[in-house]
Scaffold this active site. Structure first.
Site, PDB file in Angstrom:
ATOM      1  N   GLU A 312       0.820  -1.206   0.000  1.00 28.67           N
ATOM      2  CA  GLU A 312       0.000   0.000   0.000  1.00 28.67           C
ATOM      3  C   GLU A 312       0.858   1.264   0.000  1.00 28.67           C
ATOM      4  O   GLU A 312       0.600   2.223   0.718  1.00 28.67           O
ATOM      5  CB  GLU A 312      -0.961  -0.010   1.195  1.00 28.67           C
ATOM      6  CG  GLU A 312      -1.920  -1.183   1.164  1.00 28.67           C
ATOM      7  CD  GLU A 312      -2.904  -1.195   2.316  1.00 28.67           C
ATOM      8  OE1 GLU A 312      -4.053  -1.592   2.093  1.00 28.67           O
ATOM      9  OE2 GLU A 312      -2.515  -0.803   3.436  1.00 28.67           O
ATOM     10  N   ASP A 386      -8.542  -8.701   4.185  1.00 27.09           N
ATOM     11  CA  ASP A 386      -8.257  -7.584   5.090  1.00 27.09           C
ATOM     12  C   ASP A 386      -9.295  -7.486   6.196  1.00 27.09           C
ATOM     13  O   ASP A 386     -10.163  -6.611   6.152  1.00 27.09           O
ATOM     14  CB  ASP A 386      -8.202  -6.271   4.302  1.00 27.09           C
ATOM     15  CG  ASP A 386      -7.722  -5.096   5.148  1.00 27.09           C
ATOM     16  OD1 ASP A 386      -7.207  -5.324   6.247  1.00 27.09           O
ATOM     17  OD2 ASP A 386      -7.860  -3.941   4.697  1.00 27.09           O
ATOM     18  N   GLU A 414     -12.899  -2.253  12.152  1.00 25.11           N
ATOM     19  CA  GLU A 414     -12.850  -1.483  10.911  1.00 25.11           C
ATOM     20  C   GLU A 414     -13.943  -1.889   9.933  1.00 25.11           C
ATOM     21  O   GLU A 414     -14.561  -1.044   9.288  1.00 25.11           O
ATOM     22  CB  GLU A 414     -11.477  -1.670  10.267  1.00 25.11           C
ATOM     23  CG  GLU A 414     -11.306  -0.965   8.944  1.00 25.11           C
ATOM     24  CD  GLU A 414      -9.941  -1.215   8.334  1.00 25.11           C
ATOM     25  OE1 GLU A 414      -9.727  -0.776   7.195  1.00 25.11           O
ATOM     26  OE2 GLU A 414      -9.090  -1.860   8.995  1.00 25.11           O
TER      27      GLU A 414
END
Length: 721
Positions: A312, A386, A414
């Site tokens: 990333e 993820d 998240e």
């Protein structure tokens, strides 16, 4: 105002003050609430069995033991219990090690102590100088502190302590929280306020909250903390910040909490003035060696580095044509002389790589097995995408037998509703830990991979991405505390059951009244499944809102990288929905061992919770319930909303048993959760209906708005970005 009226007003104010609780129940005390035991029989038993406390020896940790046991017993027993260094009567509670306590040494527990290692503890009902006694014994002062918290947990939970024979040893060596905290005090994917670490006031000011944080971690056996974000800032490695880190390390040390830092791979360039960060360059190696020596001169027990590299946009060894082992080994060599470790994250994927993102970590790391230094652990997320609401276990578990593999769970939610949703995550943690990799035949569970027993590794670790911030109750949502607690308990002993951990937490956080424990436990045990149902049922994944990951966004497409969009993952079309990861698709299934391939590879045998993860399935495919896939999706989404409404109903029935502040807090968030669950259900079904061309079953609640309405929603200033 007359004198009579004034006096009456004062009396009313006094009466009001006396009627208020002395301590607000705002959640700050976490599960460490030492209020009087309400069960009278138990209270009487405890007072008889603990009439005095003996703690021999002097050390900062034993000083904490004295303070904790005195505070705990005073609150739980509602009376002072003398804490000294001599036993004088029946009902003695003796705490110590053979080295610190002649009384413990006299009990001849050497064989039992030998079996529990450095951090383990014994809690035994025994005789001391011919009188009944309870002993908490360990080989280290930290073991005594861990045993102290265990004993107080028994009292908080109203357990019988008349015949104790507890032998407890952590199954995993490094039990670590990962804080994704930035130096400006923002927290990436944090939903509980700002970072705890007030860098501006450090090193001079040690906030009491730091000590309370360390104490809470010690109470559940967490022994390490990574202070900074994996998307690292090199400034934390400068002298100015290292002095601040030292202040935190000094505060945490008596609680057995080691400090770790994230290492930005390009730090030699950014703060060192070098022209390269090539891990094979001698000047770069020398820079890291000198930096590590500087850190250890300040923090002798510094734990080591956590690294996110070449993922990333983060810099890493691949920038120089090197591999991950080259980068990890350079850092490992730098910290090895002082006993440090490197935790090298396997969350690596390349937006220029056209292959299925779920395959990329395995493809990159599997060939490197056996090439890492002995003090390196490869830190692997529980699933290959993820931290989704549900993922099959990561194929790297069991695939690198020559390399210690460290688990990475996400405690902060998240993708599970963030700070507004109740989602108890112990069942999710356990689901992964119990998954069978078949690496060495049946029974080769993920748990056996990470505790080292499958491949005979002594270096072992587990990490949890924390959601701990400056909110008064630490975690934003009160029930977020249960996930911090559950992570610690499972990190110590992954064989514990989700329902037992929930019951412990409820008793310690609220009370041990069965009218509270049983319904709240039921809420907690169904909560994660409810979230999966109204967000990503049947193996759907990565269909959340853009960037902030808040709310539904199955329509997200046409971004600068395909694997950050939703359509890349659900692949809905007029024929069906789901990501084909079998031989006819990306063949990600080939990264698992043959028995797992066989299980997941056939839609008839694939567990339905992973059906759309591995298969592109027709809308009219008949699932196990007998419904078509489309109808099953509709009912699953609706069931999730109904489950939240049931949680609301259950919680509402507990009002008389709970304090007003925490009851209102949770009730308010459950209302928000219901609205968000409906939002997810309606938006997803309306969107997928554009492909299925089939009606939502008539007996189900219909969407409140149009698809266009939901697609135009774009929440601003969502925390944690």
């Amino acid at each position: 105002m007359t004198q009579k009226t004034s006096l009456l007003t004062l009396l009313l104010l006094l009466a009001l003050c006396l009627s208020q609780p002395l301590q607000a129940e705002d959640g700050y005390r976490l599960w460490l609430r030492y209020d009087q035991v309400q069960e009278k029989t138990r209270l009487q038993q405890y007072r008889q069995l603990v009439s005095e406390v003996v703690v021999e020896g002097n050390s900062p940790t034993l000083a904490i033991v004295r303070k904790e046991i005195a505070m705990g017993l005073k609150g739980l027993l509602s009376q002072e219990v003398a804490v000294g260094q001599q036993a004088s009567k029946a009902g003695t509670l003796l705490l110590g090690t053979p080295a610190s306590s002649p009384l413990v040494a006299s009990l001849q527990l050497s064989d039992q102590l030998k079996a529990i290692g450095t951090e383990g503890y014994l809690i035994l009902t025994t005789q001391l100088q011919g009188r009944p006694a309870t002993v908490i014994a360990a080989n280290s002062d930290m073991g005594v502190l861990y045993g102290t918290f265990c004993f107080l947990r028994l009292l908080q939970s109203a357990e019988d302590i008349t015949k104790l024979a507890i032998n407890s040893t952590p199954k995993i060596q490094h039990r670590v929280l990962n804080h994704w905290d930035n130096l400006d005090r923002t927290v990436e994917r944090g939903y509980a306020g700002f970072s705890l670490w007030d860098w501006h006031k450090l090193p001079g000011y040690i906030d009491q909250r730091y000590l309370d944080y360390a104490r809470a971690n010690a109470s559940i056996g967490i022994n390490g903390t990574v202070l900074t974000n994996v998307n690292a800032n090199a400034l934390v490695l400068t002298r100015d910040y290292l002095v601040k880190v030292k202040a935190l390390a000094d505060a945490f040390r008596p609680y057995g909490l080691k400090v770790y830092l994230t290492a930005r791979f390009s730090a030699p360039i950014e703060i060192g003035g070098l022209k390269t960060a090539d891990p094979l360059d001698p000047t770069v190696q020398s820079w890291w060696n000198e930096k590590s020596a500087e850190i250890y001169s300040l923090i002798p027990d510094f734990g080591g580095f956590l690294v996110k590299a070449n993922s990333e946009g983060q810099p890493g060894p691949q920038n120089y044509g090197r591999n991950h082992a080259d980068g990890a080994n350079m850092l490992a060599d730098a910290v090895a002389p002082q006993g440090g470790i490197v935790m090298w994250r396997a969350f690596v994927y390349d937006d220029k790589e056209p292959d299925d993102r779920a395959k990329q970590a395995y493809s990159g790391f599997k060939p490197l097995d056996g090439t890492f230094r002995k003090n390196v652990m490869v830190q692997v997320k529980n699933g290959a995408i993820d931290f989704q609401p549900r993922e099959p276990f990561h194929p790297l578990f069991g695939a690198m037998p020559k390399t210690p593999i460290m688990m990475e769970f996400q405690i902060t939610q998240e993708y599970l509703g963030q700070g507004t949703n109740l989602a108890y995550l112990a069942p999710m943690f356990r689901e992964t830990l119990l998954a069978d990799t078949h690496a060495k035949g049946k029974g080769s569970t993920v748990a056996k991979v990470i505790d080292g027993t499958l491949d005979n590794h002594t270096l072992t670790g587990i990490a949890g991405v924390a959601n701990i911030g400056t909110d008064r109750n630490w975690t934003g949502h009160l029930f977020g505390q249960s996930n911090w607690y559950a992570f610690g308990r499972l990190a110590w002993n992954h064989q514990l059951h989700s329902e037992d951990i929930a019951a412990e937490w409820i008793k310690m956080t609220f009370n041990s009244n069965a009218n509270v424990v049983i319904p709240v436990q039921n809420m907690m045990l169904t909560s994660r499944e409810a979230v999966v149902n109204y967000m990503t049922p049947l193996g759907l994944h990565h269909i959340m809102g853009w960037s902030h990951h808040y709310g539904p966004g199955p329509w997200i497409k046409d971004k600068h990288r395909a694997d950050w969009t939703s359509v890349y993952y659900h692949r809905a079309d007029e024929q069906g929905i789901g990501f084909d990861r079998t031989k006819t698709g990306s063949n990600a299934i080939a990264q698992y061992y043959p028995p797992v391939q066989k299980l997941f590879g056939n839609p008839k045998t694939c567990p339905e919770e992973f059906l759309l993860w591995f298969h592109h399935v027709k809308w009219d495919y008949k699932v196990k319930s007998g419904k078509t896939l489309w109808n099953e999706l509709c009912y699953r989404y609706s069931t999730g909303v109904d489950q939240v409404r049931q949680m609301q109903k259950t919680w509402a029935g507990l009002e008389q048993h709970l304090d007003d502040e925490r009851f209102t807090h949770v009730a308010s968030l459950l209302k928000i959760q219901e609205e968000e669950a409906k939002w997810w259900r309606d938006a997803c079904l309306l969107y997928f209906q554009t492909f299925s061309k089939r009606p939502i079953p008539s007996d189900l609640e219909k969407p409140a708005q149009t698809l266009e309405h939901y697609m135009q929603l774009d929440p601003k200033f969502v925390p944690g970005i």
